[in-house]
Write a protein that holds these residues in place. Structure first.
Motif, PDB file in Angstrom:
ATOM      1  N   LYS A  13       1.086  -1.269  -0.069  1.00  0.00           N
ATOM      2  CA  LYS A  13       0.412   0.066  -0.303  1.00  0.00           C
ATOM      3  C   LYS A  13       0.584   0.950   0.192  1.00  0.00           C
ATOM      4  CE  LYS A  13      -3.979  -2.444   2.535  1.00  0.00           C
ATOM      5  NZ  LYS A  13      -4.373  -2.541   3.828  1.00  0.00           N
ATOM      6  N   PRO A  14       0.320   2.343  -0.338  1.00  0.00           N
ATOM      7  CA  PRO A  14       1.713   3.533  -1.009  1.00  0.00           C
ATOM      8  C   PRO A  14       1.471   4.123   0.260  1.00  0.00           C
ATOM      9  CG  PRO A  14       0.274   3.764  -3.329  1.00  0.00           C
ATOM     10  CD  PRO A  14      -0.372   2.289  -1.780  1.00  0.00           C
ATOM     11  N   GLU A  15       0.345   4.395   1.310  1.00  0.00           N
ATOM     12  CA  GLU A  15       0.413   5.238   2.475  1.00  0.00           C
ATOM     13  C   GLU A  15       1.521   4.368   2.994  1.00  0.00           C
ATOM     14  OE1 GLU A  15      -3.231   2.342   2.165  1.00  0.00           O
ATOM     15  OE2 GLU A  15      -2.382   3.881   0.632  1.00  0.00           O
ATOM     16  N   ASP A  16       1.762   2.882   3.571  1.00  0.00           N
ATOM     17  CA  ASP A  16       2.280   1.885   3.830  1.00  0.00           C
ATOM     18  C   ASP A  16       4.012   2.525   4.029  1.00  0.00           C
ATOM     19  OD1 ASP A  16      -0.118   0.992   5.679  1.00  0.00           O
ATOM     20  OD2 ASP A  16       0.525  -0.561   4.224  1.00  0.00           O
ATOM     21  N   LEU A  17       4.309   3.415   2.635  1.00  0.00           N
ATOM     22  CA  LEU A  17       6.031   3.104   2.324  1.00  0.00           C
ATOM     23  C   LEU A  17       6.226   5.045   2.761  1.00  0.00           C
ATOM     24  CD1 LEU A  17       6.056   1.094  -1.026  1.00  0.00           C
ATOM     25  CD2 LEU A  17       5.910   0.786   1.157  1.00  0.00           C
ATOM     26  N   GLU A  18       7.895   5.198   3.159  1.00  0.00           N
ATOM     27  CA  GLU A  18       8.435   6.488   3.147  1.00  0.00           C
ATOM     28  C   GLU A  18       9.336   5.581   2.491  1.00  0.00           C
ATOM     29  OE1 GLU A  18      11.079   8.365   6.572  1.00  0.00           O
ATOM     30  OE2 GLU A  18       9.578   7.125   7.412  1.00  0.00           O
ATOM     31  N   ILE A  19       9.026   6.845   1.102  1.00  0.00           N
ATOM     32  CA  ILE A  19      10.544   6.630   0.193  1.00  0.00           C
ATOM     33  C   ILE A  19      11.321   7.450   0.144  1.00  0.00           C
ATOM     34  CG2 ILE A  19      11.063   6.845  -2.853  1.00  0.00           C
ATOM     35  CD1 ILE A  19       7.494   5.893  -2.319  1.00  0.00           C
ATOM     36  N   SER A  20      12.596   7.517   0.592  1.00  0.00           N
ATOM     37  CA  SER A  20      13.947   8.709   0.102  1.00  0.00           C
ATOM     38  C   SER A  20      14.848   8.434  -1.144  1.00  0.00           C
ATOM     39  CB  SER A  20      14.158   8.584   1.768  1.00  0.00           C
ATOM     40  OG  SER A  20      13.233   8.711   2.771  1.00  0.00           O
ATOM     41  N   THR A  21      14.889   9.663  -1.104  1.00  0.00           N
ATOM     42  CA  THR A  21      15.988   9.690  -2.607  1.00  0.00           C
ATOM     43  C   THR A  21      17.083  10.339  -1.934  1.00  0.00           C
ATOM     44  OG1 THR A  21      14.934  12.085  -3.328  1.00  0.00           O
ATOM     45  CG2 THR A  21      14.683   9.485  -3.996  1.00  0.00           C
ATOM     46  N   TYR A  22      18.294   9.853  -2.305  1.00  0.00           N
ATOM     47  CA  TYR A  22      19.583  10.452  -2.457  1.00  0.00           C
ATOM     48  C   TYR A  22      20.802  10.185  -3.013  1.00  0.00           C
ATOM     49  CZ  TYR A  22      20.084   6.155  -0.625  1.00  0.00           C
ATOM     50  OH  TYR A  22      20.151   4.419  -0.635  1.00  0.00           O
ATOM     51  N   PRO A  23      21.567  10.949  -3.140  1.00  0.00           N
ATOM     52  CA  PRO A  23      23.116  10.556  -4.452  1.00  0.00           C
ATOM     53  C   PRO A  23      23.732   8.802  -3.955  1.00  0.00           C
ATOM     54  CG  PRO A  23      23.002  13.059  -3.582  1.00  0.00           C
ATOM     55  CD  PRO A  23      22.519  12.013  -2.406  1.00  0.00           C
ATOM     56  N   PRO A  24      23.667   8.343  -4.479  1.00  0.00           N
ATOM     57  CA  PRO A  24      24.240   8.011  -4.996  1.00  0.00           C
ATOM     58  C   PRO A  24      25.950   7.186  -3.957  1.00  0.00           C
ATOM     59  CG  PRO A  24      24.694   7.873  -7.127  1.00  0.00           C
ATOM     60  CD  PRO A  24      23.557   9.703  -6.596  1.00  0.00           C
ATOM     61  N   TYR A  25      26.130   6.420  -3.827  1.00  0.00           N
ATOM     62  CA  TYR A  25      27.802   5.584  -2.835  1.00  0.00           C
ATOM     63  C   TYR A  25      28.743   5.801  -3.336  1.00  0.00           C
ATOM     64  CZ  TYR A  25      24.821   5.408   0.977  1.00  0.00           C
ATOM     65  OH  TYR A  25      23.703   5.036   1.706  1.00  0.00           O
ATOM     66  N   LEU A  40      15.601   5.100  -0.767  1.00  0.00           N
ATOM     67  CA  LEU A  40      15.356   3.879   0.611  1.00  0.00           C
ATOM     68  C   LEU A  40      13.759   3.926   0.793  1.00  0.00           C
ATOM     69  CD1 LEU A  40      15.847   2.549   2.433  1.00  0.00           C
ATOM     70  CD2 LEU A  40      15.766   4.898   4.364  1.00  0.00           C
ATOM     71  N   ILE A  41      13.481   2.699   0.466  1.00  0.00           N
ATOM     72  CA  ILE A  41      12.533   3.078   0.444  1.00  0.00           C
ATOM     73  C   ILE A  41      11.685   1.343   1.799  1.00  0.00           C
ATOM     74  CG2 ILE A  41       9.496   1.957  -0.014  1.00  0.00           C
ATOM     75  CD1 ILE A  41      10.807   1.918  -2.667  1.00  0.00           C
ATOM     76  N   VAL A  42      11.120   2.374   2.757  1.00  0.00           N
ATOM     77  CA  VAL A  42      10.739   1.713   4.503  1.00  0.00           C
ATOM     78  C   VAL A  42       8.935   1.319   4.459  1.00  0.00           C
ATOM     79  CG1 VAL A  42      10.421   1.415   6.887  1.00  0.00           C
ATOM     80  CG2 VAL A  42      12.868   3.081   5.452  1.00  0.00           C
ATOM     81  N   HIS A  43       8.929   0.113   4.790  1.00  0.00           N
ATOM     82  CA  HIS A  43       7.934  -0.450   4.758  1.00  0.00           C
ATOM     83  C   HIS A  43       7.679  -0.268   6.257  1.00  0.00           C
ATOM     84  CE1 HIS A  43       4.641  -3.639   5.142  1.00  0.00           C
ATOM     85  NE2 HIS A  43       3.712  -2.870   4.108  1.00  0.00           N
ATOM     86  N   GLN A  44       6.490   1.024   6.266  1.00  0.00           N
ATOM     87  CA  GLN A  44       6.549   1.446   7.917  1.00  0.00           C
ATOM     88  C   GLN A  44       5.824  -0.224   8.766  1.00  0.00           C
ATOM     89  OE1 GLN A  44       7.287   3.804   8.685  1.00  0.00           O
ATOM     90  NE2 GLN A  44       8.181   4.688   7.743  1.00  0.00           N
ATOM     91  N   PRO A  45       4.907  -0.549   8.409  1.00  0.00           N
ATOM     92  CA  PRO A  45       4.192  -2.239   9.682  1.00  0.00           C
ATOM     93  C   PRO A  45       4.877  -2.484  10.447  1.00  0.00           C
ATOM     94  CG  PRO A  45       2.669  -1.660   7.600  1.00  0.00           C
ATOM     95  CD  PRO A  45       3.910  -0.458   7.333  1.00  0.00           C
ATOM     96  N   THR A  46       5.555  -3.113   9.112  1.00  0.00           N
ATOM     97  CA  THR A  46       6.655  -3.960   9.661  1.00  0.00           C
ATOM     98  C   THR A  46       8.715  -3.182   9.601  1.00  0.00           C
ATOM     99  OG1 THR A  46       7.320  -3.986   7.331  1.00  0.00           O
ATOM    100  CG2 THR A  46       5.893  -5.499   7.590  1.00  0.00           C
ATOM    101  N   GLY A  47       8.111  -2.026   9.066  1.00  0.00           N
ATOM    102  CA  GLY A  47       9.977  -1.745   9.876  1.00  0.00           C
ATOM    103  C   GLY A  47      10.375  -1.632   8.671  1.00  0.00           C
ATOM    104  N   LEU A  48      10.930  -2.579   7.367  1.00  0.00           N
ATOM    105  CA  LEU A  48      11.862  -3.528   6.502  1.00  0.00           C
ATOM    106  C   LEU A  48      12.138  -1.778   5.868  1.00  0.00           C
ATOM    107  CD1 LEU A  48      10.379  -6.935   5.958  1.00  0.00           C
ATOM    108  CD2 LEU A  48      12.191  -6.309   7.092  1.00  0.00           C
ATOM    109  N   GLY A  49      13.420  -1.896   5.657  1.00  0.00           N
ATOM    110  CA  GLY A  49      13.686  -0.676   4.540  1.00  0.00           C
ATOM    111  C   GLY A  49      14.590  -2.143   3.588  1.00  0.00           C
TER     112      GLY A  49
END
Length: 80
Positions: A13-25, A40-49
Motif C-alpha cells: 500500500k502506498p500509504e505504508d511506504l516511506e520513500i527517500s532519495t539521495y545521491p548514490p554512494y 530507500l524505501i521503508v515499509h512502515q508496518p514491518t519496519g523493513l527497508g
C-alpha cells in the motif's frame, strides 16, 4: 504514488511506504553525485527497508527496491 509497470509493488500500500532519495554512494564518473538516483524505501508496518543504488535512473532504482521490499514483506508475513 502509482504502481509501476508489470504489477511491481501491487501488494504494497502506498500509504505504508516511506520513500527517500539521495545521491548514490558510487565514486567517480561524470554524472555520479549529480542526481539523487539512490532510493530507500521503508515499509512502515514491518519496519523493513531496502536501498537500491545500482542504476543511474531513480525510477529503475525505485522499481528494484519495490520488488525487493515486496519479497521481504512476503517472507516476513510467511514467518508469522
Amino acid at each position: 504514488m502509482g504502481m509501476l509497470r508489470g504489477g511491481v509493488g501491487m501488494n504494497l500500500k502506498p500509504e505504508d511506504l516511506e520513500i527517500s532519495t539521495y545521491p548514490p554512494y558510487k565514486t567517480g564518473g561524470q554524472h555520479v553525485g549529480l542526481t539523487h538516483s539512490g532510493v530507500l524505501i521503508v515499509h512502515q508496518p514491518t519496519g523493513l527497508g531496502v536501498v537500491s543504488v545500482s542504476e543511474r535512473s531513480q525510477f529503475r532504482n525505485k522499481e528494484r527496491a519495490l520488488v525487493m521490499l515486496e519479497i521481504l514483506v512476503e517472507l516476513e508475513s510467511g514467518n508469522e
